[in-house]
Design a protein around this motif. Structure first.
Motif, PDB file in Angstrom:
ATOM      1  N   ALA A 170      42.103-117.838  -2.382  1.00 17.93           N
ATOM      2  CA  ALA A 170      42.437-119.205  -1.969  1.00 17.93           C
ATOM      3  C   ALA A 170      41.562-119.713  -0.821  1.00 17.93           C
ATOM      4  O   ALA A 170      41.083-120.859  -0.884  1.00 17.93           O
ATOM      5  N   PRO A 171      41.290-118.945   0.244  1.00 21.20           N
ATOM      6  CA  PRO A 171      40.437-119.482   1.313  1.00 21.20           C
ATOM      7  C   PRO A 171      39.047-119.882   0.818  1.00 21.20           C
ATOM      8  O   PRO A 171      38.529-120.935   1.187  1.00 21.20           O
ATOM      9  N   SER A 172      38.446-119.044  -0.038  1.00 22.41           N
ATOM     10  CA  SER A 172      37.114-119.367  -0.558  1.00 22.41           C
ATOM     11  C   SER A 172      37.158-120.563  -1.491  1.00 22.41           C
ATOM     12  O   SER A 172      36.250-121.403  -1.491  1.00 22.41           O
ATOM     13  N   VAL A 173      38.219-120.667  -2.301  1.00 25.10           N
ATOM     14  CA  VAL A 173      38.346-121.796  -3.230  1.00 25.10           C
ATOM     15  C   VAL A 173      38.473-123.104  -2.453  1.00 25.10           C
ATOM     16  O   VAL A 173      37.789-124.095  -2.746  1.00 25.10           O
ATOM     17  N   VAL A 174      39.350-123.136  -1.455  1.00 22.00           N
ATOM     18  CA  VAL A 174      39.530-124.356  -0.670  1.00 22.00           C
ATOM     19  C   VAL A 174      38.242-124.715   0.064  1.00 22.00           C
ATOM     20  O   VAL A 174      37.849-125.880   0.129  1.00 22.00           O
ATOM     21  N   ALA A 175      37.544-123.722   0.613  1.00 23.48           N
ATOM     22  CA  ALA A 175      36.297-123.988   1.339  1.00 23.48           C
ATOM     23  C   ALA A 175      35.251-124.595   0.414  1.00 23.48           C
ATOM     24  O   ALA A 175      34.543-125.533   0.792  1.00 23.48           O
ATOM     25  N   ALA A 176      35.131-124.062  -0.815  1.00 24.24           N
ATOM     26  CA  ALA A 176      34.141-124.608  -1.755  1.00 24.24           C
ATOM     27  C   ALA A 176      34.478-126.043  -2.132  1.00 24.24           C
ATOM     28  O   ALA A 176      33.584-126.892  -2.253  1.00 24.24           O
ATOM     29  N   LEU A 177      35.765-126.342  -2.315  1.00 21.24           N
ATOM     30  CA  LEU A 177      36.158-127.707  -2.666  1.00 21.24           C
ATOM     31  C   LEU A 177      35.951-128.660  -1.495  1.00 21.24           C
ATOM     32  O   LEU A 177      35.553-129.819  -1.692  1.00 21.24           O
ATOM     33  N   VAL A 178      36.208-128.206  -0.274  1.00 20.53           N
ATOM     34  CA  VAL A 178      35.951-129.035   0.900  1.00 20.53           C
ATOM     35  C   VAL A 178      34.466-129.380   1.000  1.00 20.53           C
ATOM     36  O   VAL A 178      34.095-130.482   1.410  1.00 20.53           O
ATOM     37  N   ASP A 179      33.606-128.453   0.591  1.00 24.51           N
ATOM     38  CA  ASP A 179      32.166-128.710   0.631  1.00 24.51           C
ATOM     39  C   ASP A 179      31.756-129.854  -0.287  1.00 24.51           C
ATOM     40  O   ASP A 179      30.832-130.609   0.030  1.00 24.51           O
ATOM     41  N   GLY A 180      32.407-129.969  -1.452  1.00 28.27           N
ATOM     42  CA  GLY A 180      31.904-130.899  -2.453  1.00 28.27           C
ATOM     43  C   GLY A 180      32.751-132.113  -2.729  1.00 28.27           C
ATOM     44  O   GLY A 180      32.286-133.046  -3.382  1.00 28.27           O
ATOM     45  N   ASP A 194      46.600-117.996   9.476  1.00 27.29           N
ATOM     46  CA  ASP A 194      46.308-118.971  10.532  1.00 27.29           C
ATOM     47  C   ASP A 194      44.809-119.068  10.803  1.00 27.29           C
ATOM     48  O   ASP A 194      44.275-120.163  11.030  1.00 27.29           O
ATOM     49  N   GLY A 195      44.108-117.925  10.753  1.00 22.21           N
ATOM     50  CA  GLY A 195      42.664-117.958  10.947  1.00 22.21           C
ATOM     51  C   GLY A 195      41.957-118.722   9.840  1.00 22.21           C
ATOM     52  O   GLY A 195      40.984-119.445  10.092  1.00 22.21           O
ATOM     53  N   ASP A 196      42.431-118.572   8.600  1.00 20.49           N
ATOM     54  CA  ASP A 196      41.856-119.334   7.491  1.00 20.49           C
ATOM     55  C   ASP A 196      42.014-120.823   7.724  1.00 20.49           C
ATOM     56  O   ASP A 196      41.086-121.612   7.486  1.00 20.49           O
ATOM     57  N   ARG A 197      43.186-121.225   8.183  1.00 17.94           N
ATOM     58  CA  ARG A 197      43.435-122.656   8.397  1.00 17.94           C
ATOM     59  C   ARG A 197      42.529-123.210   9.488  1.00 17.94           C
ATOM     60  O   ARG A 197      42.020-124.329   9.369  1.00 17.94           O
ATOM     61  N   ARG A 198      42.318-122.431  10.552  1.00 15.63           N
ATOM     62  CA  ARG A 198      41.420-122.909  11.606  1.00 15.63           C
ATOM     63  C   ARG A 198      40.001-123.074  11.090  1.00 15.63           C
ATOM     64  O   ARG A 198      39.326-124.074  11.387  1.00 15.63           O
ATOM     65  N   ARG A 199      39.527-122.104  10.320  1.00 16.13           N
ATOM     66  CA  ARG A 199      38.155-122.201   9.800  1.00 16.13           C
ATOM     67  C   ARG A 199      38.018-123.338   8.784  1.00 16.13           C
ATOM     68  O   ARG A 199      36.996-124.041   8.766  1.00 16.13           O
ATOM     69  N   LEU A 200      39.038-123.538   7.968  1.00 17.17           N
ATOM     70  CA  LEU A 200      38.978-124.634   6.999  1.00 17.17           C
ATOM     71  C   LEU A 200      39.035-125.989   7.704  1.00 17.17           C
ATOM     72  O   LEU A 200      38.381-126.946   7.269  1.00 17.17           O
ATOM     73  N   GLY A 201      39.809-126.090   8.780  1.00 19.86           N
ATOM     74  CA  GLY A 201      39.826-127.332   9.541  1.00 19.86           C
ATOM     75  C   GLY A 201      38.469-127.638  10.149  1.00 19.86           C
ATOM     76  O   GLY A 201      38.011-128.787  10.125  1.00 19.86           O
TER      77      GLY A 201
END
Length: 301
Positions: A170-180, A194-201
């Protein structure tokens, strides 16, 4: 066979190449000035946002300058502020329904995080108005969200991607979608620490994307909490539920830190250019007429 890291690297390279061709995420300003990325913007499992693959299909980004010395904290904050102002000036906030203008006067701010709890219909209304203005959206980890309900809310389905069950990636999937994409809705089925959420933000701020969440998100810029008031439409125990009255309360950080509430009735007004449901959608097929049922049989073959 390519390893997982090699596949991820090639996917990043293809995405960077598409960004450069379409200008969706400009990294170079007119005159050749390179916009540096704020520190800590890489997503878990993906590493740096630039491509790191070589070989067929790999694309390269413009080289970014390497500072002679590590900037201090004040310089880093200044760089982030310049990037944020650049994104806001080049790509304005996304519109919201008129009924929510009092709670979201600036719309859905790019690079921001908005948590909406208590109403899936309210989330669909936000997605519908964003897609009506040309935004591309994705829903991750929300298997209960149906396409028919999205279409009836006015969401342009041709601009919507669904990842109902992202699993452990899920973290990698959300990050890729945020990119595009412009808007990414994260549901309870996306397991994020919580660390995933900070990095995604941080990644959303870097890319100028909007993060929506249907669950509590620590540190969200805006939190909309919907509480059901009453339903209308069914009278004397018969009829159809046609309207749902909600009490929506806003909280959050900055200007949203001042609590504010309003009462609204769903469904909200459909956005201009929204996709109407197909004629007859949800209706049962008519039963065959008696004449068709009694048609004589004949031998074939």
């Amino acid at each position: 066979m390519l390893s997982r890291e090699e596949r991820a690297a090639r996917a990043r390279a293809a995405l960077a190449h598409a960004e450069q061709r379409t200008g969706a995420r400009p990294l170079v300003l007119p005159g050749g000035t390179v916009v540096p990325r704020p520190p800590g913007s890489s997503a878990p499992g993906l590493g740096a946002s630039g491509p790191s693959a070589s070989g067929p299909g790999a694309a390269t980004e413009p080289a970014q300058p390497v500072p002679a010395a590590a900037p201090d904290a004040s310089e880093a904050r200044g760089g982030e502020a310049r990037n944020a102002s650049l994104l806001l000036s080049e790509r304005p906030s996304l519109p919201v329904p008129d009924e929510l203008a009092a709670l979201l006067p600036d719309g859905l701010r790019r690079g921001g995080i908005t948590a909406v709890t208590g109403s899936t219909s309210l989330l669909l209304a936000l997605l519908a108005h964003a897609c009506a203005e040309g935004a591309w959206a994705a829903v991750v980890g929300q298997p209960s969200m149906g396409l028919l309900a999205a279409a009836q809310a006015g969401v342009a389905l041709e601009r919507l991607a669904l990842v109902p069950r992202p699993g452990p990636d899920a973290p990698s999937v959300v990050a890729a979608l945020v990119d595009g994409l412009d808007v990414v809705l994260v549901g309870p089925g996306a397991a994020l620490a919580d660390g995933d959420r900070r990095r995604l933000g941080a990644r959303a701020r870097d890319r100028g994307a909007v993060l929506l969440s249907s669950t509590a998100w620590p540190g969200a810029n805006v939190v909309l909490t919907a509480a059901s008031q009453r339903w209308s439409g069914a009278e004397d125990g018969a009829g159809r539920l046609r309207a749902h009255e909600l009490r929506v309360t806003r909280s959050g950080r900055g200007g949203a830190g001042v609590p504010q509430s309003l009462t609204l009735t769903l469904p909200l007004g459909r956005p201009a250019g929204g996709t109407p449901p197909a004629p007859g959608a949800g209706k049962r097929r008519a039963a065959p007429t008696q004449k068709a049922a009694s048609a004589p049989l004949r031998l074939v073959g």
